[in-house]
Scaffold this motif. Structure first.
Motif, short mmCIF file in Angstrom:
data_model
loop_
_atom_site.label_atom_id
_atom_site.label_comp_id
_atom_site.label_asym_id
_atom_site.label_seq_id
_atom_site.Cartn_x
_atom_site.Cartn_y
_atom_site.Cartn_z
N THR A 768 0.85 -1.22 0.00
CA THR A 768 0.00 0.00 0.00
C THR A 768 0.87 1.26 0.00
O THR A 768 0.61 2.22 -0.73
N TYR A 769 1.91 1.27 0.84
CA TYR A 769 2.78 2.45 0.95
C TYR A 769 3.48 2.77 -0.37
O TYR A 769 3.48 3.91 -0.85
N LEU A 770 4.00 1.68 -1.01
CA LEU A 770 4.74 1.90 -2.26
C LEU A 770 3.81 2.24 -3.40
O LEU A 770 4.17 3.02 -4.31
N ALA A 771 2.62 1.68 -3.37
CA ALA A 771 1.67 1.95 -4.46
C ALA A 771 1.09 3.37 -4.38
O ALA A 771 0.92 4.04 -5.40
N ASP A 772 0.78 3.83 -3.14
CA ASP A 772 0.12 5.14 -2.98
C ASP A 772 1.09 6.28 -2.68
O ASP A 772 0.66 7.41 -2.38
N TYR A 773 2.40 6.01 -2.67
CA TYR A 773 3.36 7.06 -2.27
C TYR A 773 3.26 8.28 -3.20
O TYR A 773 3.21 8.14 -4.43
N GLY A 774 3.22 9.44 -2.61
CA GLY A 774 3.16 10.69 -3.37
C GLY A 774 1.76 11.18 -3.64
O GLY A 774 1.57 12.28 -4.16
N GLN A 775 0.72 10.34 -3.33
CA GLN A 775 -0.65 10.77 -3.55
C GLN A 775 -1.21 11.44 -2.30
O GLN A 775 -0.91 11.02 -1.18
N PRO A 776 -2.06 12.49 -2.46
CA PRO A 776 -2.60 13.19 -1.28
C PRO A 776 -3.43 12.29 -0.38
O PRO A 776 -3.55 12.53 0.81
N THR A 777 -4.01 11.24 -0.94
CA THR A 777 -4.87 10.36 -0.14
C THR A 777 -4.12 9.15 0.39
O THR A 777 -4.75 8.20 0.86
N VAL A 822 11.91 -4.28 -0.70
CA VAL A 822 11.35 -3.02 -0.18
C VAL A 822 12.45 -1.98 0.00
O VAL A 822 12.29 -0.79 -0.34
N ALA A 823 13.60 -2.43 0.52
CA ALA A 823 14.71 -1.49 0.73
C ALA A 823 15.18 -0.92 -0.61
O ALA A 823 15.49 0.28 -0.72
N LYS A 824 15.24 -1.81 -1.62
CA LYS A 824 15.65 -1.35 -2.95
C LYS A 824 14.68 -0.32 -3.50
O LYS A 824 15.08 0.72 -4.05
N GLN A 825 13.37 -0.57 -3.33
CA GLN A 825 12.36 0.36 -3.83
C GLN A 825 12.39 1.69 -3.04
O GLN A 825 12.17 2.76 -3.62
N LEU A 826 12.65 1.58 -1.74
CA LEU A 826 12.74 2.81 -0.96
C LEU A 826 13.93 3.67 -1.42
O LEU A 826 13.83 4.90 -1.51
N ARG A 827 15.04 3.02 -1.71
CA ARG A 827 16.20 3.77 -2.21
C ARG A 827 15.87 4.42 -3.53
O ARG A 827 16.30 5.56 -3.81
N SER A 828 15.12 3.67 -4.37
CA SER A 828 14.73 4.25 -5.67
C SER A 828 13.86 5.47 -5.47
O SER A 828 14.01 6.49 -6.16
#
Length: 835
Positions: A768-777, A822-828
């Motif tokens: 959920t966090y990675l999919a919705d990151y950057g969205q106001p909701t 997850v760590a790789k995606q967070l770094r990205s």
């Protein structure tokens, strides 16, 4: 033959040359004969020359002999005749001598008689002449004797007149006598003696004036002081009529003046009683009488008479006499020059202040008395003599005196740290200026300088009141004032303008919301205003100028002195939250009292606050700033307390299972916050809400830092769940509403960052966090990728260390791969955000 001719020719030439030389010798002076003889010896024929010279000498001898032989007979005849005449002359001499002897013998008696007659006639003529001359000389001698008597009795001006008669009337008649010549020679000496004696009297006068100028000035200032006192009384009565609000203070001033100067109230006292503060007796310091010294005795005057004028104390006759004598002698300019030069020197001495003048008021008083005495004397000389001093000379002296006096006052007054001494000095300067203004001297610069001293007076007042405020604030207990009965209640309300209908309805005992320093500070501000008003009296200022001066000084008191004292109390290390809360309450009430201070100043100065250019009081700003500083100090203290509790935190970051309740240190921290915010009930709502929000934010931030600090290198899910229990305790505290006034979950939002971060890790909701990151909701909108990565790395390290032998199990391998993914995606996400 030829050789014989040649020798003959040479012989002829030599003979001619010798002849020429002989002629030169005969006709030339003997001193110049050397060159001629040299020419003889230069040749080779000097032997011949000697022969010719001998021949010439023999010729001259023969000529002389011939001449003597020719005149010898005449010489013999003359001698014979002279011998005959000598005999006849001797006979004639004898006859004359005999005749003279006979004549002398015959006329001896006649000569004696004639000598006697001649002597008698000479005596008779001498007697007659002597009588005539004595008749002429006696008046001269009598006049000279009179002159000496006058000089002996120090009657110099009559002696000068006698001297003029003697010189121009009597002495010309007998000027050929030796004693008259002696008198004539003595006349310049007598004139000089008269000049010197009169000048000596003048010097004594000047010296006496210099010594007693302070007495003269004191008398002049005393006369002006009486007039000033009557003006003050009239002004106070007028103020009593116009401003009944300040009646008590003005009545005290009036009583003080009347008590200090009893003669104003009608009592008659002797001169010594009136002048008890100074010695008016003149002590003789020389054999001269007081009249000659220039100072008259005024102690024997009638008791009921007024204080004599300054000129009545001085006998100016030595000046007048000396001026007249010098005028008669034609040396008036010399006298004027000397007098002015000496008085200039005295002026410089008078204007030189003593080094310790600033220590006491008497030092200033003596300094002013001397200056006033000096110019009172000069003013009298100006109006009673013609040209001895003129207005330009007086103005020049006054300009010099004014500049030196102002410079001395600026220097010495700067040393004064006692406002009472500065105020007394101001009154003395006003009296000094008014006295000299009465004699026609311009004193505007003195009043301008008083405005400068007013600034210094304000500074000394501010220093004094700084100590007063410090004592008040240090001695205060920072607790509401308890009231046990109506009398105490009315006394407090009388000291401080406070009205509260609800408090009035409450039964005794009850409490005022403020502590004791509120009425004390308020009354001290009023006392400061009274002190400023005292300085403005008699400065010839308008009501608007007085009002402006008082308001500016009061603003300095509020914005600088009181503000600094409040700030120092607030910043003290040992100040507690209870004291800070009470300071906020106190400053709130002082802020409300500023309008009453405005009214108080208006009643004193009679200048309405609506008047153009009226300065406003900055008390509201001062108390607001102090309150804000106290609020900031409360926030700081709360944060420090929270930090102290957090230092007790002792998490087991490697725990596999969480505990059953929140950590003990956090439970204690929450209990402290609840009790603290319960005290904030009397604070303004926004202050309490801000303090509560600030404390929650600081707690949230500190917990986040505790979780992410570098020393915590590994943590388990169990430790994270225990940390979650502590955060839930904080959220429960925020939901309980420790301070009223928050809308909804506003206070809980202080912990939103922690809540979302913990939910993400505990629920492991990375998709959920990675999919919705950057969205106001986004559900985890407040979770920063960097923060999540740091925490994830700590959990990954723990997972690797604890599962070395479990890596062959499929679930563990999948979990480890998920963490790496997850760590790789967070770094990205972090890199894309930075780019």
């Amino acid at each position: 033959m030829e050789r014989g001719k040649m020798a003959e020719l040479e012989s002829l030439e030599t003979a001619a040359e010798h002849e020429r030389i002989l002629r030169e010798i005969e006709s030339t002076d003997t001193a110049c004969i050397g060159p001629t003889l040299r020419s003889v010896y230069d040749g080779e024929e000097h032997g011949r020359f000697m022969e010719k010279l001998e021949a010439r000498i023999r010729n001259h001898d023969r000529e002389i002999e011939k001449m003597c032989n020719f005149h010898y007979q005449g010489f013999v005849d003359s001698i014979t005749e002279l011998l005959k005449v000598r005999g006849e002359a001797q006979k004639l001499k004898n006859q004359v001598t005999d005749t003279n002897r006979k004549l002398q013998n015959e006329g001896k008696e006649l000569i004696i008689a004639m000598e006697e007659l001649k002597q008698c006639r000479l005596q008779q003529r001498n007697i007659s002449t002597t009588v005539d001359k004595l008749t002429l000389c006696l008046p001269v001698l009598e006049m000279y004797s009179k002159l000496r008597e006058q000089m002996k009795s120090k009657r110099h001006y009559p002696a000068l007149k006698t001297l003029e008669h003697l010189e121009h009337t009597y002495l010309p008649q007998v000027s050929h006598y030796r004693f008259c010549k002696i008198m004539v020679d003595n006349i310049p000496k007598l004139r000089e003696e008269i000049k010197e004696v009169s000048m000596s009297d003048l010097k004594d006068f000047l010296e006496s004036i210099r010594k007693h100028s302070d007495k003269i000035g004191e008398t002049a200032m005393k006369q002006d002081c009486r007039y000033t006192q009557w003006k003050i009384i009239a002004k106070i009565f007028f103020s009593l009529l116009l401003s009944p609000n300040i009646k008590a203070q003005q009545q005290r001033n009036l009583d003080n003046i009347v008590s200090q100067h009893p003669r104003i109230s009608g009592a008659k006292k002797s001169k010594k009683e009136v002048c008890a503060s100074s010695d008016l007796e003149v002590k003789n310091t020389s054999p001269m009488s007081e009249q000659d010294s220039g100072i008259l005795d005024v102690e024997d005057e009638d008791e009921d008479e007024e204080v004599p004028g300054a000129q009545d104390l001085v006998d100016f006759s030595p000046v007048y006499r000396c001026l007249h004598i010098y005028s008669v002698l034609g040396a008036r300019e010399t006298f004027e020059s000397y007098y002015r030069k000496q008085r200039r020197k005295q002026a410089r001495l008078v204007l030189q202040p003593p080094s310790n003048m600033h220590e006491t008021l008497d030092g200033y008083r003596k300094y002013f008395n001397q200056i006033v005495g000096f110019f009172v004397v000069e003013d009298h000389i100006l109006h009673t003599t013609q040209g001895l001093v003129n207005r330009a000379y007086i103005d020049e002296l006054w300009e010099m005196a004014l500049s030196k006096t102002i410079a001395a006052l600026r220097t010495h007054s700067s040393y004064c740290s006692d406002p009472s001494l500065v105020l007394d000095l101001k009154n003395l300067i006003v009296l000094f200026a008014d006295t000299l203004q009465g004699y026609g001297f311009p004193v505007n610069q003195l009043f301008d300088m008083l405005l400068e001293i007013q600034d210094q007076y304000s500074e000394t007042l501010l220093k004094k009141w700084s100590g007063v405020f410090r004592n008040i604030l240090d001695s205060d207990n920072y607790s509401p004032i308890p009231v046990t009965n109506e009398e105490v209640y009315k006394k407090t309300v009388g000291q401080f303008p406070f009205q509260d209908a609800e408090l009035e309805k409450q039964p005794f005992p009850k409490k005022f919301p403020f502590s004791e320093f509120v009425p004390k500070v308020y009354n001290q501000i009023k006392e400061f205003i009274y002190a400023c008003l005292k300085f403005s009296e008699d400065l010839h200022l308008s009501s608007t100028e007085v009002d402006d001066m008082i308001r500016k000084s009061t603003n300095l008191l509020l914005t600088r002195t009181l503000s600094n004292c409040l700030q120092n109390v607030i910043k003290r290390k040992n100040v507690g939250l209870t004291e800070l809360v009470q300071i906020i309450i106190n400053t709130t009430h002082l802020e409300k009292s500023c309008k009453f201070l405005e009214e108080f100043i208006t009643n004193i100065t009679n200048v309405l606050p609506e008047t153009v250019h009226t300065t406003k009081l900055y008390g509201t700003t001062t108390f607001k700033d102090a309150r804000h500083a106290a609020e900031e100090e409360i926030y700081t203290n709360l944060n420090q307390k929270i930090d102290q509790f957090l230092q007790l935190a002792d998490y087991d970051w490697m725990a596999m299972e969480p505990g059953s309740k929140a950590s003990d240190y956090l439970v204690d921290l929450i209990g402290f916050l609840r009790s603290t915010f319960a005290v904030f009930t009397h604070l303004p709502g926004k202050v309490a809400q801000t303090a509560c929000m600030s404390a929650c934010k600081h707690l949230s931030t500190s917990l986040m830092q505790l979780l992410l600090e570098a020393e915590v290198r590994q943590l388990t899910l169990g430790a994270l769940q225990q940390f979650n229990l502590d955060v839930e305790e904080c959220e429960q505290f925020a939901r309980s509403g420790p301070v009223p006034g928050f809308q909804g979950d506003t206070l809980q939002l202080a912990f939103i960052d922690l809540r979302q971060l913990l939910d993400l890790f505990i629920q492991w909701d990375w998709s959920t966090y990675l999919a919705d990151y950057g969205q106001p909701t986004c559900k985890y909108l407040r979770v920063n990728p960097t923060t999540a990565l740091i925490l994830l790395e700590k959990m990954r390290d723990t997972s690797r260390k604890n599962n070395v032998f479990a890596q062959f199990r499929k679930n563990e391998r999948d979990k480890q791969k998920l963490i790496d993914t997850v760590a790789k995606q967070l770094r990205s996400l972090i890199n894309s955000h930075h780019s």
